[in-house]
Write an enzyme that holds these catalytic residues in place. Structure first.
Site, PDB file in Angstrom:
ATOM      1  N   LYS A  53      44.635 -40.130  -4.754  1.00 43.67           N
ATOM      2  CA  LYS A  53      43.014 -41.004  -4.425  1.00 43.67           C
ATOM      3  C   LYS A  53      41.965 -40.393  -4.560  1.00 43.67           C
ATOM      4  O   LYS A  53      40.864 -40.943  -4.969  1.00 43.67           O
ATOM      5  CB  LYS A  53      43.133 -42.053  -3.288  1.00 43.67           C
ATOM      6  CG  LYS A  53      44.288 -43.154  -3.264  1.00 43.67           C
ATOM      7  CD  LYS A  53      44.098 -44.356  -2.360  1.00 43.67           C
ATOM      8  CE  LYS A  53      44.998 -45.175  -2.723  1.00 43.67           C
ATOM      9  NZ  LYS A  53      46.552 -45.114  -2.312  1.00 43.67           N
ATOM     10  N   GLU A  61      36.849 -52.069  -0.036  1.00 42.47           N
ATOM     11  CA  GLU A  61      37.693 -52.680   1.059  1.00 42.47           C
ATOM     12  C   GLU A  61      38.861 -51.791   1.269  1.00 42.47           C
ATOM     13  O   GLU A  61      38.949 -50.856   0.233  1.00 42.47           O
ATOM     14  CB  GLU A  61      38.212 -54.121   0.380  1.00 42.47           C
ATOM     15  CG  GLU A  61      39.555 -53.907  -0.471  1.00 42.47           C
ATOM     16  CD  GLU A  61      39.186 -53.437  -1.974  1.00 42.47           C
ATOM     17  OE1 GLU A  61      37.906 -53.291  -2.241  1.00 42.47           O
ATOM     18  OE2 GLU A  61      39.875 -52.884  -2.473  1.00 42.47           O
ATOM     19  N   SER A 119      52.712 -38.493  -5.730  1.00 34.73           N
ATOM     20  CA  SER A 119      51.272 -39.076  -5.570  1.00 34.73           C
ATOM     21  C   SER A 119      50.692 -38.409  -3.976  1.00 34.73           C
ATOM     22  O   SER A 119      49.469 -38.463  -4.113  1.00 34.73           O
ATOM     23  CB  SER A 119      51.287 -40.328  -5.729  1.00 34.73           C
ATOM     24  OG  SER A 119      52.143 -41.220  -4.635  1.00 34.73           O
TER      25      SER A 119
END
Ligand SMILES: *Cc1c(COP(=O)(O)O)cnc(C)c1O
Length: 401
Positions: free
Chosen positions: A96, A118, A385
């Site tokens: 991310k 959010e 990931s």
């Protein structure tokens, strides 16, 4: 070239990937999104932006992330060779950070005064708070009160990083309400604020921008396999929630027909139950969060409650580009259950000394299931990931370790 397939631009000028994507939003929001798109297209090609982002990728995130041959695992399975793309080794422990840095830098170049987002489980919130601290822009994270109580470590991290945390108590006080609350805040001043979406979802240009920032993953995989073996891998496999790590791993290979691309969705308690989040596998084309894509919804057209053992994967929609690639047949979308995911989590930990995130464990589970059916010359690259530190207490309790 990477951003088209069969001569179709991905996306087109209106933000469509085939019939998916677009901007299904009120006119004032569309105007704000169009401005972000224009600024992005201007800024992304400037040497200043490119140099700053690539310097941060190298010296802050720690890129390129290694491509590791999981030898013992491959030997045990007795089939294909499994390689792990180690996004878990990035600063903050997952992929991310790649798009959060891109979004925070874009905010800086656009002269924005505040970044708003959010977060559900808190992963996007922490990565964004990190990027904003680095770039020096105020960051405001909206989070449901229920999630705040569940995700204590991430809540504390965001506060330490200087983010302003807004507790959302309306509705069910979870992710969906946090999205509404964050959008309301954003619309108060779209000129000075920017909304930072956490995956390849939402209205155009976000599915494109987040894809572009994440495509470094696949570019590196390609360079690494060519450098070491002089060829492409046979498979690239990644888990799919919203789809950002998967599209990041796939993009470099979309036009390489020798590479099989596999996205793995969470089958939860089983596809025959209602406790799953396999949007592309069992959903149908519809709209959610300002985009057209596959959606898991009831007959009234409302999104269904979804489930996965991995909180980063339980989303009833999915990126529009994945929806398009599914219809095209370019990517195969498969699934792994909660149980297969837990087994893969433990296997990788004990056989390779690598504790994967529960999200990533879905992709590992696919490789564990399929590798024995393939020849020893076959090369599978699994996009790992993220790391499993955040999931360790939960797994230890669940398995009574
Ligand atoms: C958030 C997250 C995911 C799911 O998001 P995508 O957009 O589908 O990549 C997957 N893995 C990890 C480690 C995550 O934190």
């Amino acid at each position: 070239m990477q951003h088209q397939i069969n001569g179709i631009a991905l996306p087109n000028e209106q933000g469509f990937f085939g019939e998916y994507g677009g901007q299904f939003i009120p006119p004032h929001l569309k105007e704000a999104m169009d401005k972000i798109n224009v600024a992005y297209e201007e800024i992304r090609h400037t040497p200043e932006f490119q140099n700053e982002l690539s310097d941060l990728f190298s010296n802050y995130v720690g890129r390129p992330s290694p491509l590791f041959h999981a030898k013992r695992l491959s030997e045990q399975l007795g089939g294909a060779q499994i390689y792990l793309k180690r996004e878990d080794l990035n600063h903050t422990g997952a992929h991310k950070i790649n798009h959060c840095l891109g979004e925070a830098l874009l905010a800086k170049y656009m002269g924005k005064k505040k970044v708003i987002a959010e977060t559900g489980a808190g992963q996007h919130g922490v990565a964004l708070a990190t990027a904003c601290a680095l770039v020096g822009i105020p960051c405001e994270i909206h989070m449901g009160q229920v999630d705040i109580e569940k995700e204590h470590p991430n809540v504390v991290k965001m506060k330490i990083l200087g983010a302003h945390l807004v507790s959302v108590t309306r509705g069910t006080a979870t992710l969906k309400d946090a999205v509404d609350s964050a959008f309301e805040e954003y619309l108060k001043d779209p000129k000075n604020f920017i909304y930072a979406i956490g995956s390849v979802v939402g209205p155009h240009p976000f599915p494109k921008m987040v894809r572009d920032f994440q495509s470094i993953i696949g570019n590196e995989i390609k360079e690494q396999t060519h450098h070491r073996f002089g060829k492409n891998p046979d498979y690239v496999v990644a888990c799919v929630g919203g789809g950002s790590n998967a599209i990041g791993a796939f993009t470099a290979f979309l036009n390489d027909s020798d590479v099989k691309l596999v996205g793995v969705e969470p089958a939860g308690h089983g596809l025959e139950t209602h406790m799953h989040s396999a949007t592309l596998t069992l959903g149908k084309p519809s709209q959610i969060h300002g985009m057209a894509c596959y959606v898991l919804e009831n007959e009234a057209g409302e999104p269904l409650p979804v489930h996965s053992i991995a909180s980063g994967l339980d989303y009833p929609g999915v990126g529009p580009q994945h929806s398009f690639l599914k219809d095209l047949g370019r990517v195969e979308y498969s699934t792994a259950t909660d149980q297969e995911c837990l087994d893969a989590f433990m296997t990788l930990s004990r056989v390779e000394g690598i504790v994967p995130a529960l999200e990533s464990s879905h992709a590992v589970a696919w490789a564990i299931r399929e590798a024995p059916k393939l020849s020893k010359e076959t090369m599978i690259v699994v996009n790992l990931s993220g790391r499993g530190d955040k999931d360790s207490d939960y797994v230890a309790e669940k398995l009574k370790l």
